[in-house]
Scaffold this motif. Structure first.
Motif, PDB file in Angstrom:
ATOM      1  N   ALA A   1       1.883   1.947   4.088  1.00  0.00           N
ATOM      2  CA  ALA A   1       2.153   2.341   5.276  1.00  0.00           C
ATOM      3  C   ALA A   1       3.128   3.449   5.425  1.00  0.00           C
ATOM      4  N   SER A   2       4.176   3.401   4.676  1.00  0.00           N
ATOM      5  CA  SER A   2       5.195   4.412   4.386  1.00  0.00           C
ATOM      6  C   SER A   2       4.570   5.613   3.960  1.00  0.00           C
TER       7      SER A   2
ATOM      8  N   ALA B   1       4.781   0.012  19.240  1.00  0.00           N
ATOM      9  CA  ALA B   1       4.216   1.170  18.496  1.00  0.00           C
ATOM     10  C   ALA B   1       4.450   1.055  17.011  1.00  0.00           C
ATOM     11  N   SER B   2       3.544   1.208  16.163  1.00  0.00           N
ATOM     12  CA  SER B   2       3.696   1.068  14.690  1.00  0.00           C
ATOM     13  C   SER B   2       2.855   2.172  13.939  1.00  0.00           C
ATOM     14  N   ALA B   3       3.454   2.521  12.655  1.00  0.00           N
ATOM     15  CA  ALA B   3       2.313   3.205  11.909  1.00  0.00           C
ATOM     16  C   ALA B   3       1.446   2.253  11.386  1.00  0.00           C
ATOM     17  N   THR B   4       0.154   2.694  11.174  1.00  0.00           N
ATOM     18  CA  THR B   4      -0.879   1.842  10.681  1.00  0.00           C
ATOM     19  C   THR B   4      -0.138   0.667   9.864  1.00  0.00           C
ATOM     20  N   ALA B   5      -0.669  -0.358  10.017  1.00  0.00           N
ATOM     21  CA  ALA B   5       0.176  -1.762   9.325  1.00  0.00           C
ATOM     22  C   ALA B   5      -1.119  -2.670   9.365  1.00  0.00           C
ATOM     23  N   ALA B   6      -1.052  -3.582   8.301  1.00  0.00           N
ATOM     24  CA  ALA B   6      -2.006  -4.708   8.253  1.00  0.00           C
ATOM     25  C   ALA B   6      -1.795  -5.961   9.166  1.00  0.00           C
ATOM     26  N   GLU B   7      -2.468  -6.477   9.965  1.00  0.00           N
ATOM     27  CA  GLU B   7      -2.028  -7.316  10.892  1.00  0.00           C
ATOM     28  C   GLU B   7      -1.089  -7.360  11.865  1.00  0.00           C
ATOM     29  N   PRO B   8      -1.080  -6.105  12.392  1.00  0.00           N
ATOM     30  CA  PRO B   8       0.063  -5.832  13.232  1.00  0.00           C
ATOM     31  C   PRO B   8       0.375  -6.821  14.348  1.00  0.00           C
TER      32      PRO B   8
ATOM     33  N   GLU C   1      -7.595   3.978  -6.228  1.00  0.00           N
ATOM     34  CA  GLU C   1      -7.903   3.366  -5.578  1.00  0.00           C
ATOM     35  C   GLU C   1      -7.127   2.408  -4.709  1.00  0.00           C
ATOM     36  N   ALA C   2      -6.146   2.057  -5.731  1.00  0.00           N
ATOM     37  CA  ALA C   2      -4.946   1.436  -5.161  1.00  0.00           C
ATOM     38  C   ALA C   2      -4.020   1.734  -3.995  1.00  0.00           C
ATOM     39  N   LEU C   3      -4.225   3.212  -3.642  1.00  0.00           N
ATOM     40  CA  LEU C   3      -3.625   3.958  -2.568  1.00  0.00           C
ATOM     41  C   LEU C   3      -4.754   4.177  -1.608  1.00  0.00           C
ATOM     42  N   PHE C   4      -5.964   4.531  -1.891  1.00  0.00           N
ATOM     43  CA  PHE C   4      -6.920   5.130  -0.944  1.00  0.00           C
ATOM     44  C   PHE C   4      -8.138   3.931  -0.561  1.00  0.00           C
ATOM     45  N   ASP C   5      -7.963   3.060  -1.435  1.00  0.00           N
ATOM     46  CA  ASP C   5      -9.302   1.864  -0.957  1.00  0.00           C
ATOM     47  C   ASP C   5      -8.423   0.769  -0.647  1.00  0.00           C
ATOM     48  N   GLN C   6      -7.205   0.717  -0.445  1.00  0.00           N
ATOM     49  CA  GLN C   6      -6.826  -0.701   0.073  1.00  0.00           C
ATOM     50  C   GLN C   6      -6.085  -0.556   1.415  1.00  0.00           C
ATOM     51  N   PRO C   7      -6.046  -1.734   2.089  1.00  0.00           N
ATOM     52  CA  PRO C   7      -5.406  -1.462   3.488  1.00  0.00           C
ATOM     53  C   PRO C   7      -3.888  -1.379   3.316  1.00  0.00           C
TER      54      PRO C   7
ATOM     55  N   LEU D   1       6.396  -5.193  -8.072  1.00  0.00           N
ATOM     56  CA  LEU D   1       6.380  -6.068  -7.076  1.00  0.00           C
ATOM     57  C   LEU D   1       6.139  -5.377  -5.513  1.00  0.00           C
ATOM     58  N   PRO D   2       6.623  -4.131  -5.451  1.00  0.00           N
ATOM     59  CA  PRO D   2       6.383  -3.183  -4.217  1.00  0.00           C
ATOM     60  C   PRO D   2       4.889  -3.064  -3.647  1.00  0.00           C
ATOM     61  N   LEU D   3       4.153  -3.250  -4.562  1.00  0.00           N
ATOM     62  CA  LEU D   3       2.826  -3.075  -4.456  1.00  0.00           C
ATOM     63  C   LEU D   3       2.252  -4.461  -3.739  1.00  0.00           C
ATOM     64  N   PHE D   4       2.900  -5.819  -3.949  1.00  0.00           N
ATOM     65  CA  PHE D   4       2.605  -6.904  -3.594  1.00  0.00           C
ATOM     66  C   PHE D   4       3.432  -7.287  -2.190  1.00  0.00           C
TER      67      PHE D   4
END
Ligand SMILES: [Zn+2]
Ligand SMILES: [Zn+2]
Length: 772
Positions: free
Chosen positions: A385-386, A224-231, A421-427, A667-670
């Motif tokens: 995710a956090s 189980a995970s919080a929403t994450a890309a490619e879980p 947009e970097a927060l709300f429009d990105q996976p 870097l934390p953005l990438f």
């Protein structure tokens, strides 16, 4: 509505840079699969749940079919029920087995608090099923006299990866009946297993699978995970098994108003005369105060333990001015508290006795804090995710809720509150982990060999790097080869070779001078910077000053005091290239990735005025240097590029240093890291490259995958870095762009315009595709 009240007044309203309204979602139901036992469905009904959400039903279908599955849906979407329904059902099947012991299941949580919380939840849900389900916690707090009972009779054992690593696996023979019957392994909050810690846990899980295979079981993994890309991909990396993913959240949700909040500039001036914004700490304390006055139940999530303490303290003081009964209804909550203290705070929040809590991420994970109206996030938590995990804590079922992200004065937070947009429009980002890191893998090979002798047939399980490490482990006299197998022959416990939390040594105990009272602990890695002689240390609203840090005994002696300042450590860092793995030309310059050795020494500390952060003075320290072998990404530029960028020799150091700071900030953005997980060094003439060079390295032995991710996304990462500096409204650099709170050099020298031109020139030569 709460937001409107908070934003009352022109100066307040101007601080909101963006409000995102996340619409409510209507839930969609399904039916439990037929194989779920009717008793389990009845128990779930009596807990008030008539029909499952579609994602719960689908997850349980996979589990019943024997397929490992990860459910990655939002906070409060009922992920626990999705795996508990099939697990409880299976436990009931087994309870009728003639040989006494039926099926068993193992539950792994990243924290003890979460395991304790989950046991309560399972107990309640499974109460109608009688003694067929016997949940039991097995962790460091489990009394010795209860442990044998758990091993023999527990059939839903809740523990953490640490206990699995050093308690359960080395003693697998005593767990043989449990492991033989193991059908399911639940890995809760699996997105927390990232970086070095995640890489260790991945190897612990491989050891578990290997021991199970010896007892003839092959458990199915339910994650189980919080929403994450490619879980599915991340879960596969974690378990080493194919995993199916369920990502469509079919639970209903109330409306969420999500505000981005930028603290105002103050009259004060910081290092090198830079303009200073009001701190996120002071601003968050104000918001927490206002919300408490309105009776709004709120959790403020804070990055640092000290920040959590400080926010609670300020909010309590402000509330005392309004109503003498209110200060007691705000508290701090963080790791490093004793377990009893934490349980009491959790209970008080549940009951509503507490109105506000300033908490570190120790509270972020699954611990049930339902019934909150608002969440204030003091500083971007490092990953989307956090962010969603924390924001998702707000909202009683179906009702509207508020989340506020308060920007800290740093390049990433400033960039984000102006680029919603970097927060709300990105996976959300994918989870970065690297189980093949030899520093991680080697000790687990030793541990595995001590559990059951290792043979070549095990290498496939432990990954491609395993075979290559065996000769080194033999040469170091850690493993001995006899016939076709490697054995652990030493007297020490192999599991003591490594600390899976990557804390690098025993934690330092914080002890009150005079009374000898143990106040808590500080991780070894953080000790030099946080509990050095003279450091100010906060614990549950009380302020202490460190009288002496005893490195030999790992003890920091503190005494209560009320200094009008906080402290920040200063350090120096040198770096040497050990090996260059990959090198890509960027015009005349080079982008490289490889192994480095970093030497760091904490040399002094600054005293800063509370609230304003104004520097009062500096004191020298005498602490030994520490070295770290790790992975780094670095770039070099040539004389021609400096000419083209019009950066002269006097500006060069400042331009490189500014680019380094800002790139670490971005870097934390990438990569899924904290800026505290990485470090940087910039040098106008590096002895190994003989060129101006900027390094960014992983702050953990052997690396954690962050520098590697930086290398692969370097064009995007450095472009965002240049844009962040260029768009900052300050004249010559400020904490929102190129100044770093972590700088070992007092943010000197820095050259803002030089950094923009230098990065521009470097990027002109970057390869077209984003992956070099
Ligand atoms: Zn600036
Ligand atoms: Zn610096």
């Amino acid at each position: 509505m709460i937001l409107e009240r908070l934003a009352r007044g022109a100066t307040r309203a101007a601080r909101i840079t963006h409000t995102e309204h996340l619409p409510p979602r209507i839930g969609s139901h399904a039916d439990w699969p037929e194989q779920i036992r009717p008793e389990v469905i009845a128990a779930i009904r009596s807990a008030g749940i008539d029909r499952p959400w579609a994602h719960q039903a689908r997850t349980s279908e996979h589990a019943l079919r024997g397929e490992s599955v990860v459910v990655a849906t939002g906070t409060a979407s009922g992920k626990s029920l999705a795996y508990l329904a099939p697990v409880l059902s299976r436990l009931l099947d087994g309870s009728e087995a003639p040989n006494g012991r039926g099926a068993t299941a193992l539950y792994l949580a990243p924290t003890k608090a979460l395991a304790a919380d989950q046991r309560r939840a399972v107990r309640e849900l499974a109460a109608p099923l009688g003694t067929a389900v016997r949940p039991a916690v097995y962790d460091g707090d489990t009394p010795v006299e209860e442990r044998e009972w758990v091993r023999q009779y527990g059939n839903y054992v809740l523990t953490n990866p640490d206990m699995l690593h050093h308690g359960i696996l080395p003693a697998h023979a005593r767990w043989s009946s449990f492991l033989r019957a193991l059908r399911y392994v639940v890995i809760d909050e699996c997105h927390t297993y990232r970086g070095v810690f995640g890489s260790h846990v991945a190897q612990v899980i491989r050891r578990l699978r290997r021991v199970c295979a010896r007892y003839g079981s092959e458990p199915v993994f339910l994650l189980a995970s919080a929403t994450a890309a490619e879980p599915a991909q991340a879960a596969t990396r974690l378990t080493g098994l194919p995993v199916v993913e369920i990502t469509e959240d079919t639970s209903p949700r109330g409306e969420l108003a999500f505000a981005l909040w930028e603290p105002p500039l103050t009259e004060l001036h910081g290092e090198q005369g830079a303009p200073v914004r009001r701190t996120a700490t002071a601003e968050t304390a104000d918001l927490l105060t206002d919300l408490a006055v309105q009776g709004v139940r709120t959790v403020a999530f804070v990055r640092s333990r000290r920040g959590a303490e400080l926010i609670a303290l300020i909010a309590q003081e402000r509330l005392a001015e309004v109503d003498r009964s209110l200060p007691g209804r705000i508290a701090a909550y963080r790791g490093g508290y004793l377990p009893e203290e934490r349980r009491a705070l959790e209970r008080a929040l549940h009951s509503g006795e507490l109105l506000g809590l300033a908490a570190t991420t120790a509270l972020e994970l699954g611990v049930d804090v339902s019934g909150l109206d608002a969440v204030v996030i003091a500083g971007y938590p490092g990953t989307r995710a956090s962010l969603w995990q924390q924001a998702g804590r707000a909202g009683r079922s179906g009702q509207g809720a508020l989340a506020v992200l308060v920007a800290r004065d740093d390049p990433l937070d400033t960039y984000l509150v102006h680029h919603p947009e970097a927060l709300f429009d990105q996976p959300v980002e994918s989870t970065v982990l690297d189980p093949d890191n030899p520093y991680v893998l080697a000790p687990h090979l030793c541990a595995a060999a001590s559990e059951l002798p290792l043979t070549a047939s095990d290498f496939a399980l432990f990954g491609t790097a395993a075979a290559g490490l065996m000769p080194q482990l033999e040469a170091a006299n850690l493993l001995r080869r006899r016939a076709r197998a490697w054995h652990w022959t030493r007297r020490e416990r192999a599991v003591d070779l490594t600390d899976i939390r990557g804390q690098g040594g025993s934690p330092v105990q914080v002890v009150e001078d005079g009374t000898g009272r143990l106040l808590g602990t500080v991780d070894a890695a953080a000790a030099h910077t946080t509990v050095h002689d003279g450091a100010v240390h906060l614990h549950q609203g009380r302020t202490y000053v460190v009288r002496h840090l005893d490195l030999a005994d790992n003890v920091a002696l503190v005494e209560e005091a009320h200094p009008p300042y906080s402290t920040t450590a200063r350090d120096t860092t040198a770096i040497a290239i050990l090996e260059t793995d990959t090198e890509v030309p960027w015009g005349d310059g080079r982008l490289c990735f490889g192994s480095v050795e970093v030497t760091n020494q904490v040399v002094s500390f600054l005293r800063r005025k509370l609230i304003t952060g104004e520097v009062l003075g500096e004191t020298k320290l005498d602490l030994p240097p520490r070295t770290l072998r790790t992975r780094a990404v670095w770039w070099t530029v040539t004389e021609n590029q400096l000419d083209a960028a019009r950066v002269n020799p006097e500006q060069l150091g400042g331009a490189l240093h500014a680019a380094e700071h800002a790139s670490i900030g971005m870097l934390p953005l990438f990569a899924t890291c904290d800026r505290w997980d990485i470090g940087g060094v910039s040098v106008p003439l590096h002895p190994d490259t003989l060129l101006p060079t900027v390094f960014v390295y992983d702050g953990h032995p052997g690396g954690a995958g962050f520098a590697e991710r930086a290398f692969h996304t370097a064009a995007d990462w450095l472009t965002a870095t240049r844009d962040a500096i260029a768009s900052c409204e300050c004249e010559a650099g400020c904490p929102s762009c190129i100044q770093s709170p972590k700088c070992g050099n007092g943010n000197e020298p820095l050259h803002k315009r030089g950094a923009i031109r230098l990065l521009g020139e470097l990027l002109r030569g970057a390869p077209r595709e984003d992956t070099p």
